[in-house]
Design a protein around this motif. Structure first.
Motif, PDB file in Angstrom:
ATOM      1  N   TYR A  26       0.854  -1.188   0.000  1.00 47.18           N
ATOM      2  CA  TYR A  26       0.000   0.000   0.000  1.00 47.18           C
ATOM      3  C   TYR A  26       0.892   1.241   0.000  1.00 47.18           C
ATOM      4  N   PRO A  27       0.696   2.166  -0.940  1.00 45.84           N
ATOM      5  CA  PRO A  27       1.701   3.218  -1.120  1.00 45.84           C
ATOM      6  C   PRO A  27       1.733   4.269   0.002  1.00 45.84           C
ATOM      7  N   ASP A  28       0.612   4.480   0.669  1.00 47.87           N
ATOM      8  CA  ASP A  28       0.569   5.514   1.707  1.00 47.87           C
ATOM      9  C   ASP A  28       0.390   4.853   3.075  1.00 47.87           C
ATOM     10  N   SER A  29       0.961   5.489   4.114  1.00 47.94           N
ATOM     11  CA  SER A  29       0.726   4.948   5.462  1.00 47.94           C
ATOM     12  C   SER A  29      -0.614   5.484   5.957  1.00 47.94           C
ATOM     13  N   ALA A  30      -1.665   5.056   5.282  1.00 53.17           N
ATOM     14  CA  ALA A  30      -3.022   5.496   5.607  1.00 53.17           C
ATOM     15  C   ALA A  30      -3.528   4.714   6.817  1.00 53.17           C
ATOM     16  N   LYS A  31      -4.700   5.096   7.296  1.00 54.67           N
ATOM     17  CA  LYS A  31      -5.306   4.375   8.426  1.00 54.67           C
ATOM     18  C   LYS A  31      -5.504   2.909   8.069  1.00 54.67           C
ATOM     19  N   SER A  75      -3.016   8.604  -5.157  1.00 57.31           N
ATOM     20  CA  SER A  75      -1.966   8.448  -4.152  1.00 57.31           C
ATOM     21  C   SER A  75      -0.792   9.346  -4.520  1.00 57.31           C
ATOM     22  N   ASP A  76      -0.360  10.157  -3.549  1.00 59.85           N
ATOM     23  CA  ASP A  76       0.784  11.042  -3.787  1.00 59.85           C
ATOM     24  C   ASP A  76       2.102  10.375  -3.428  1.00 59.85           C
ATOM     25  N   SER A  77       2.031   9.171  -2.887  1.00 63.65           N
ATOM     26  CA  SER A  77       3.240   8.508  -2.391  1.00 63.65           C
ATOM     27  C   SER A  77       4.246   8.268  -3.509  1.00 63.65           C
ATOM     28  N   LEU A  78       5.508   8.542  -3.193  1.00 68.58           N
ATOM     29  CA  LEU A  78       6.584   8.314  -4.158  1.00 68.58           C
ATOM     30  C   LEU A  78       6.915   6.829  -4.291  1.00 68.58           C
ATOM     31  N   LEU A  79       6.340   6.008  -3.420  1.00 68.53           N
ATOM     32  CA  LEU A  79       6.527   4.561  -3.594  1.00 68.53           C
ATOM     33  C   LEU A  79       5.933   4.106  -4.927  1.00 68.53           C
ATOM     34  N   ASN A  80       4.951   4.833  -5.416  1.00 72.65           N
ATOM     35  CA  ASN A  80       4.391   4.506  -6.730  1.00 72.65           C
ATOM     36  C   ASN A  80       5.432   4.694  -7.827  1.00 72.65           C
ATOM     37  N   GLU A  81       6.210   5.774  -7.720  1.00 73.96           N
ATOM     38  CA  GLU A  81       7.277   5.999  -8.697  1.00 73.96           C
ATOM     39  C   GLU A  81       8.294   4.852  -8.629  1.00 73.96           C
ATOM     40  N   VAL A  82       8.643   4.477  -7.402  1.00 70.58           N
ATOM     41  CA  VAL A  82       9.609   3.385  -7.203  1.00 70.58           C
ATOM     42  C   VAL A  82       9.095   2.114  -7.872  1.00 70.58           C
ATOM     43  N   GLU A  83       7.815   1.826  -7.634  1.00 73.65           N
ATOM     44  CA  GLU A  83       7.187   0.623  -8.175  1.00 73.65           C
ATOM     45  C   GLU A  83       7.194   0.641  -9.710  1.00 73.65           C
ATOM     46  N   LEU A  84       6.903   1.795 -10.291  1.00 70.75           N
ATOM     47  CA  LEU A  84       6.873   1.868 -11.758  1.00 70.75           C
ATOM     48  C   LEU A  84       8.270   1.665 -12.349  1.00 70.75           C
ATOM     49  N   ILE A  85       9.287   2.159 -11.647  1.00 65.15           N
ATOM     50  CA  ILE A  85      10.658   1.922 -12.109  1.00 65.15           C
ATOM     51  C   ILE A  85      10.980   0.425 -12.010  1.00 65.15           C
ATOM     52  N   GLN A  86      10.528  -0.212 -10.935  1.00 66.68           N
ATOM     53  CA  GLN A  86      10.708  -1.668 -10.810  1.00 66.68           C
ATOM     54  C   GLN A  86       9.999  -2.412 -11.945  1.00 66.68           C
ATOM     55  N   ILE A  87       8.801  -1.942 -12.289  1.00 65.68           N
ATOM     56  CA  ILE A  87       8.052  -2.569 -13.384  1.00 65.68           C
ATOM     57  C   ILE A  87       8.839  -2.467 -14.686  1.00 65.68           C
ATOM     58  N   GLY A 144      11.988  19.055  -5.466  1.00 65.35           N
ATOM     59  CA  GLY A 144      12.323  18.106  -6.530  1.00 65.35           C
ATOM     60  C   GLY A 144      13.536  17.252  -6.185  1.00 65.35           C
ATOM     61  N   VAL A 145      14.535  17.894  -5.559  1.00 64.24           N
ATOM     62  CA  VAL A 145      15.736  17.155  -5.148  1.00 64.24           C
ATOM     63  C   VAL A 145      15.373  16.102  -4.092  1.00 64.24           C
ATOM     64  N   GLU A 146      14.533  16.506  -3.140  1.00 63.67           N
ATOM     65  CA  GLU A 146      14.125  15.561  -2.083  1.00 63.67           C
ATOM     66  C   GLU A 146      13.366  14.365  -2.675  1.00 63.67           C
ATOM     67  N   GLU A 147      12.456  14.648  -3.570  1.00 61.78           N
ATOM     68  CA  GLU A 147      11.690  13.568  -4.203  1.00 61.78           C
ATOM     69  C   GLU A 147      12.627  12.609  -4.929  1.00 61.78           C
ATOM     70  N   THR A 148      13.562  13.201  -5.666  1.00 60.99           N
ATOM     71  CA  THR A 148      14.484  12.378  -6.455  1.00 60.99           C
ATOM     72  C   THR A 148      15.375  11.536  -5.548  1.00 60.99           C
ATOM     73  N   ARG A 149      15.832  12.141  -4.448  1.00 57.03           N
ATOM     74  CA  ARG A 149      16.659  11.392  -3.504  1.00 57.03           C
ATOM     75  C   ARG A 149      15.895  10.191  -2.957  1.00 57.03           C
ATOM     76  N   PHE A 150      14.642  10.423  -2.575  1.00 57.57           N
ATOM     77  CA  PHE A 150      13.798   9.327  -2.057  1.00 57.57           C
ATOM     78  C   PHE A 150      13.711   8.196  -3.074  1.00 57.57           C
ATOM     79  N   ILE A 151      13.386   8.547  -4.311  1.00 55.40           N
ATOM     80  CA  ILE A 151      13.209   7.530  -5.352  1.00 55.40           C
ATOM     81  C   ILE A 151      14.506   6.755  -5.585  1.00 55.40           C
ATOM     82  N   LEU A 152      15.630   7.479  -5.711  1.00 62.43           N
ATOM     83  CA  LEU A 152      16.904   6.815  -5.983  1.00 62.43           C
ATOM     84  C   LEU A 152      17.298   5.884  -4.838  1.00 62.43           C
ATOM     85  N   GLU A 153      17.082   6.335  -3.605  1.00 67.28           N
ATOM     86  CA  GLU A 153      17.454   5.515  -2.443  1.00 67.28           C
ATOM     87  C   GLU A 153      16.629   4.233  -2.369  1.00 67.28           C
TER      88      GLU A 153
END
Lengths: 454, 454
Positions: free
Chosen positions: A395-400, B153-165, B265-274
């Motif tokens: 789940y992408p967000d730490s939602a409830k 969902s605004d979570s950047l985990l979605n970006e991570v997941e799409l890169i994995q895909i 933008g830098v923070e978002e990119t750092r999160f995704i790369l990490e």
């Protein structure tokens, strides 16, 4: 701003609907492939030259025409733009139309690629077609056809094979069907026998409606179309004939013994029935001498399939035709084909609740997201489980928690993974079975073993 | 009679081409499903109200419009039918058009079905789109798009997941790729840093061409668009920056440290790369500060994929956008998506000869037809072999051996079965391996064991 809508007679397909449709298409594709049929696709747009005049006057009207790009008016004088003859005018500002069926594009394909094709050519094609019909329940302006045809072989073994394909497909679906078979040559023989060989079209069009309107109305229609009372009277024993396939075939053989074409039809039918019996079938094959099928391009065997447990009309049909490609200047190519009615099969499977569970289930495991540290711990585990071929979401967000569980329920996800401090410390995850409610602490490898579908 | 043809810019797909295309689509579908994306389909036709104004002025012209059925003229006075403003006139005689991409129909779908959808909604869609572009090599008027998007969902985990895909799909294909990532917010920060925040569109449009036209031409274009010499000069170190992802990120973070949006933008990119580094990748992920992507609706991360061993341009792209559905009156829905370029992937797989053999092979066994008695003997055996899931054909006609063998060769069928009097008497068949030429007398069960693909 207006609310968005879609054109009438068209449909959106949701994930749940798509899963069911894919199950239908994949089952049909797999069986076609099992018999060596190969898939082709043709463009959605064909030239109007290819399409016009192929489906009768009504068909020409029901073709969706595509406006020429750019300056579609050009040198056309504005006086031409009147409602008098819109069809003719349409042809001047449109040179393309949307595919109306898969048969004409297939014929066009065979002619264009004749030099590359090894005959017999066995192809299947599953694509949408478009018709500007008045939309109504169960009738759409965009719908899929699922055709298989073999061209370039006169052998009746092709008919036998197509009946086997029908039998196999519906056995896989778990739908009990009655496969009806008849032969246009027998119908021609009957028309000769009752003394009205020139009225074969009117006769077949009428008796094709026997199921729907009954024998009284069929007779009335024939009489209204100038078929003599004597002829109609002679036809009655045939319309009401009962018995086994063998008995019916024997009776009709005697009845139309003096018709050359009729005898040929009987012989073809005997061959098909005998071979089909030899290979064995799961579903019932019935010789139905009143089966006519409206389409007049059939020239030999004709097929139709009805579901036994749902009243919905024909769900598959087909037959032998001569000269498929003659309309495009390539004469002498005979073929035989069938077409599954995907929309009706969809309804039958729904009505009888026959979709296998794995056909409609998607994600197998949802990792609940409790925050960044927990997600960091889950990410490589989720990746490992996916590498084992298991469908996983984090789940992408730490939602409830409640929201995340609602998400799992709405997608019918059978397992969720819960990870907190305790799990991280132990390097394991808590796996919850959403159906039983059981929870257990497991390693990634144990998780994979548990959630792998049988 | 004219030779049949197909509309320019469209294609027929032969069995061999379809097998390859299915391999591509199925691989992409399987990976999408592995990440919990679910398939939807939308109608080929949308209302022009939905489509017009969504793709810019040029896009409106490139939409294929469908002529209204029946009397499309109605009360329109014939004086209106002049070439002056064909686009406006077209909208009066056409109310539908063909889908131009999958994004606008998806936005329309989300708005229409908002009450049924559980957010985040992860959907994929693989369908053709149509554009009245001038046809040229590699550009078609009908082509498939393969999109996956997650909205809500605004979570950047979605970006991570799409890169994995992306990484998983190209690993499965065996194509070595470089996945480039950047962020529109960094580009905005750069525009602020060089003192031209209002010129962000001109800047991104120009540097998007860096690969194609080189730095000199990019600079010239910016200057021509009114970007100051000083600004262009300040931009140069960024355009030519080298180093590892970490080094580049550190440098750009310092450079645009005073831009609020740039820092974001830098923070978002750092999160995704990490996160991507933590899960591990098969292919290289590269931060490319000059990656801009033309589409101006991207607002966050942007992706682009290039094949390392074939020069063919971008084969996949995507990014984060805000407000997908705002155009249909439903504000505040953010999403991120990717799109695989199936036609280019097809070319890359062909160029590198990477199709697995079983992707393009169809029939496994051909039973040669020596006559009716032999065919009768073969028919139930062929049926039994098919029941084991093996694709089998019985040649329908008792044609010359040479012709039947040519058929087997043209379809690359690896095994043929030969049955004569001797085989019938023994209740067995002769199985010939078409590659080695070896022949052996076997039972149906032995045949199944031998021909079953590994």
């Amino acid at each position: 701003m207006n609310k968005p809508s879609i054109p009438k007679g068209t449909r959106d397909f949701s994930p749940a609907e798509m899963a069911k449709r894919n199950y239908i298409f994949n089952t049909i594709k797999d069986v076609y492939a099992l018999y060596g049929y190969q898939q082709i696709e043709t463009p959605s747009m064909e030239t109007l030259q290819t399409l016009m005049g192929k489906y009768g006057e009504e068909g020409d009207k029901l073709l969706f025409k595509i406006l020429n790009s750019g300056d579609f008016i050009g040198k056309l004088p504005s006086e031409e733009f009147v409602s008098d003859n819109v069809l003719k005018l349409a042809a001047k500002i449109c040179e393309k139309g949307l595919r109306y069926d898969l048969t004409v594009p297939f014929a066009r394909y065979v002619v264009m690629h004749r030099d590359e094709l090894q005959m017999p050519f066995k192809r299947y094609q599953i694509q949408p077609v478009w018709r500007a019909d008045r939309p109504q329940k169960g009738r759409y302006r965009e719908f899929y056809q699922c055709d298989a045809d073999v061209v370039g072989s006169d052998s009746l073994l092709n008919e036998v094979e197509l009946i086997q394909i029908i039998d196999t497909v519906f056995t896989k679906f778990g739908i009990n069907v009655q496969i009806k078979v008849n032969n246009r040559k027998i119908l021609a023989g009957i028309a000769e026998y009752i003394g009205q060989p020139d009225k074969i079209v009117d006769i077949t069009v009428a008796i094709d409606k026997l199921d729907k309107i009954g024998v009284y109305a069929v007779n009335a229609e024939m009489l209204a179309n100038g078929i003599s009372e004597e002829a109609v009277s002679k036809l009655q024993p045939i319309l009401t004939m009962s018995g086994t396939n063998k008995e019916k075939l024997k009776t009709i053989a005697q009845t139309i013994a003096t018709s050359e074409i009729g005898v040929k039809g009987v012989e073809e039918t005997r061959f098909i029935l005998e071979k089909v019996e030899a290979v064995g079938m799961q579903n019932e094959l019935q010789l139905d001498l009143t089966l006519a099928r409206g389409l007049n391009y059939y020239t030999g065997a004709i097929f139709e399939v009805k579901a036994k447990d749902v009243a919905i009309g024909s769900i598959t049909g087909g037959g032998r035709y001569d000269n498929l490609t003659g309309i495009f200047g390539m004469p002498g190519l005979s073929g035989v084909g069938i077409s599954f009615g995907a929309d009706r099969i969809y309804d039958v499977l729904n009505t009888l609740d026959l979709y296998p569970q794995n056909a409609t289930q998607a994600t197998q495991v949802l990792f609940i997201n409790f925050g960044e540290a927990e997600a960091d711990f889950c990410l490589p585990i989720a990746t490992k489980v996916r590498a084992a071929g298991i469908s996983v979401e984090l789940y992408p967000d730490s939602a409830k928690m409640k929201k995340q569980m609602a998400y799992a329920n709405s997608k019918s996800i059978p397992f969720v993974v819960l990870v907190g401090e305790n799990e991280i410390n132990q390097g394991k995850v808590t796996l919850k079975n959403m159906i039983t409610g059981d929870q257990q602490l497991v390693s990634a490898e144990e998780l994979i073993a548990i959630v792998t579908p049988n």
